[in-house]
Scaffold this motif. Structure first.
Motif, PDB file in Angstrom:
ATOM      1  N   ILE A 153      -0.446   9.558  12.171  1.00 20.94           N
ATOM      2  CA  ILE A 153      -1.307   8.693  11.379  1.00 20.94           C
ATOM      3  C   ILE A 153      -0.805   8.671   9.930  1.00 20.94           C
ATOM      4  O   ILE A 153      -0.649   9.723   9.310  1.00 20.94           O
ATOM      5  N   PHE A 154      -0.556   7.480   9.425  1.00 18.62           N
ATOM      6  CA  PHE A 154      -0.140   7.278   8.038  1.00 18.62           C
ATOM      7  C   PHE A 154      -1.387   6.893   7.240  1.00 18.62           C
ATOM      8  O   PHE A 154      -1.926   5.797   7.435  1.00 18.62           O
ATOM      9  N   LYS A 168       0.831  -1.201   0.000  1.00 17.51           N
ATOM     10  CA  LYS A 168       0.000   0.000   0.000  1.00 17.51           C
ATOM     11  C   LYS A 168       0.875   1.264   0.000  1.00 17.51           C
ATOM     12  O   LYS A 168       1.921   1.306   0.635  1.00 17.51           O
ATOM     13  N   LYS A 169       0.416   2.268  -0.700  1.00 13.11           N
ATOM     14  CA  LYS A 169       1.144   3.536  -0.789  1.00 13.11           C
ATOM     15  C   LYS A 169       0.727   4.458   0.353  1.00 13.11           C
ATOM     16  O   LYS A 169      -0.442   4.500   0.744  1.00 13.11           O
ATOM     17  N   GLU A 203      -5.762   0.384  10.857  1.00 16.51           N
ATOM     18  CA  GLU A 203      -7.185   0.706  10.873  1.00 16.51           C
ATOM     19  C   GLU A 203      -7.724   0.602   9.445  1.00 16.51           C
ATOM     20  O   GLU A 203      -7.457   1.472   8.614  1.00 16.51           O
ATOM     21  N   PRO A 204      -8.494  -0.449   9.128  1.00 18.82           N
ATOM     22  CA  PRO A 204      -8.964  -0.646   7.746  1.00 18.82           C
ATOM     23  C   PRO A 204      -9.867   0.467   7.235  1.00 18.82           C
ATOM     24  O   PRO A 204      -9.914   0.725   6.032  1.00 18.82           O
ATOM     25  N   THR A 205     -10.591   1.131   8.131  1.00 23.20           N
ATOM     26  CA  THR A 205     -11.493   2.209   7.705  1.00 23.20           C
ATOM     27  C   THR A 205     -10.805   3.565   7.667  1.00 23.20           C
ATOM     28  O   THR A 205     -11.387   4.537   7.181  1.00 23.20           O
ATOM     29  N   ALA A 245      -7.320   2.955   4.199  1.00 22.07           N
ATOM     30  CA  ALA A 245      -6.874   2.455   5.499  1.00 22.07           C
ATOM     31  C   ALA A 245      -5.817   3.392   6.081  1.00 22.07           C
ATOM     32  O   ALA A 245      -5.364   4.344   5.433  1.00 22.07           O
ATOM     33  N   SER A 246      -5.396   3.113   7.310  1.00 19.27           N
ATOM     34  CA  SER A 246      -4.348   3.930   7.933  1.00 19.27           C
ATOM     35  C   SER A 246      -3.561   3.095   8.934  1.00 19.27           C
ATOM     36  O   SER A 246      -4.042   2.084   9.451  1.00 19.27           O
TER      37      SER A 246
END
Length: 276
Positions: free
Chosen positions: A97-98, A21-22, A84-86, A104-105
């Motif tokens: 927080i990325f 994921k980017k 965190e998928p949401t 997602a994050s």
């Protein structure tokens, strides 16, 4: 503090969920959590890069990016890194927080803000002394009974303090040191250099056993540890001595005692772990 098993559990889950994921954006809520480079330099280092893998060395989490750079997390006492998928988080202590591709994050939370985050290029790894000088890890090919004996035989410190020194063995913390010494039948105050080759063999087996058991049980949770999903481990239900002062030894029934070794609270059985 999360130890090697807990950090490995986090690594496995985050590697499964975040690799590929980017990183689209960053929400830096507490800039002082980022120790290197400065905030804008860190943002430039990671934004737009794809996560190649989540790695681990000792108690460090290493977020490997597609250009070879890394984000190094040291969770220390109360740090946690949760997927965190949401993209939403209920963590009131979320510090960085990325935001990832797809919504997602990755949320770095830290109640007491004792952890650290570094963004480094390959040539900068030496700046993290604890990472650069770390010894071999349990369960690795480099960590052998012969290595343990040869290294311990040169040290006068208590064997408990020896096990906690990350220069000698990477990843062992207070919980698993106490557990390993119990299984090996060694008193925590024994000088490291007093251990025979046979005793070091027993200790090597015990270290590997307790680390593997901690991973299998999902880690040990007493207060703050959370895995990559935000859940808890259950290895605390299977501990032999750690945190069990006054409770009966699971082997002989004698009450577990607590002393201080090298400034660290230490639990042991006075019968199963004789001083000599």
């Amino acid at each position: 503090m999360p130890e090697m098993p807990e950090v490995e559990i986090i690594r496995r889950y985050l590697d499964k969920m975040a690799a590929g994921k980017k990183i689209m954006d960053l929400d830096i809520r507490l800039p002082r959590m980022i120790k290197w480079p400065d905030t804008e330099g860190f943002r430039a280092l990671v934004t737009g890069r794809t996560i190649k893998a989540m790695n681990r060395r000792g108690k460090y989490l290493l977020l490997e990016l597609d250009n070879g750079n890394e984000v190094v997390f040291h969770l220390r006492m109360t740090g946690r890194l949760v997927y965190e998928p949401t993209g939403k988080t209920s963590d009131s202590h979320a510090r960085v927080i990325f935001h990832l591709q797809g919504g997602a994050s990755l949320v770095y939370g830290d109640t007491r803000t004792l952890g650290t985050i570094h963004g480094i290029r390959p040539e900068e790894r030496a700046m993290l002394k604890g990472l650069a000088e770390m010894g071999p890890e349990p369960l690795s090919a480099e960590f052998t009974a012969a290595y343990l004996y040869e290294t311990a035989s040169k040290r006068k410190v208590a064997i408990k303090s020896f096990l906690l020194n990350q220069k000698y063995i990477g990843g062992i913390g207070n919980i698993y040191a106490d557990e390993a010494l119990f299984l090996a039948g060694l008193h925590p105050l024994r000088p490291a250099q007093s251990l025979s080759r046979e005793e070091c063999g027993r200790l090597w087996e015990s270290v590997n056993k307790v680390i593997a058991a901690g991973i299998e049980d999902g880690g040990t949770t007493f207060r703050d540890y959370q895995n990559g999903e935000g859940g808890q481990g259950n290895h605390q239900e299977h501990l032999y001595v750690y945190g069990r002062k006054g409770e009966p030894c699971r082997s002989c029934g004698r009450p577990i005692e607590r002393i201080t070794v090298g400034g660290r609270g230490t639990h042991f059985c006075p019968q199963c772990q004789e001083a000599e």
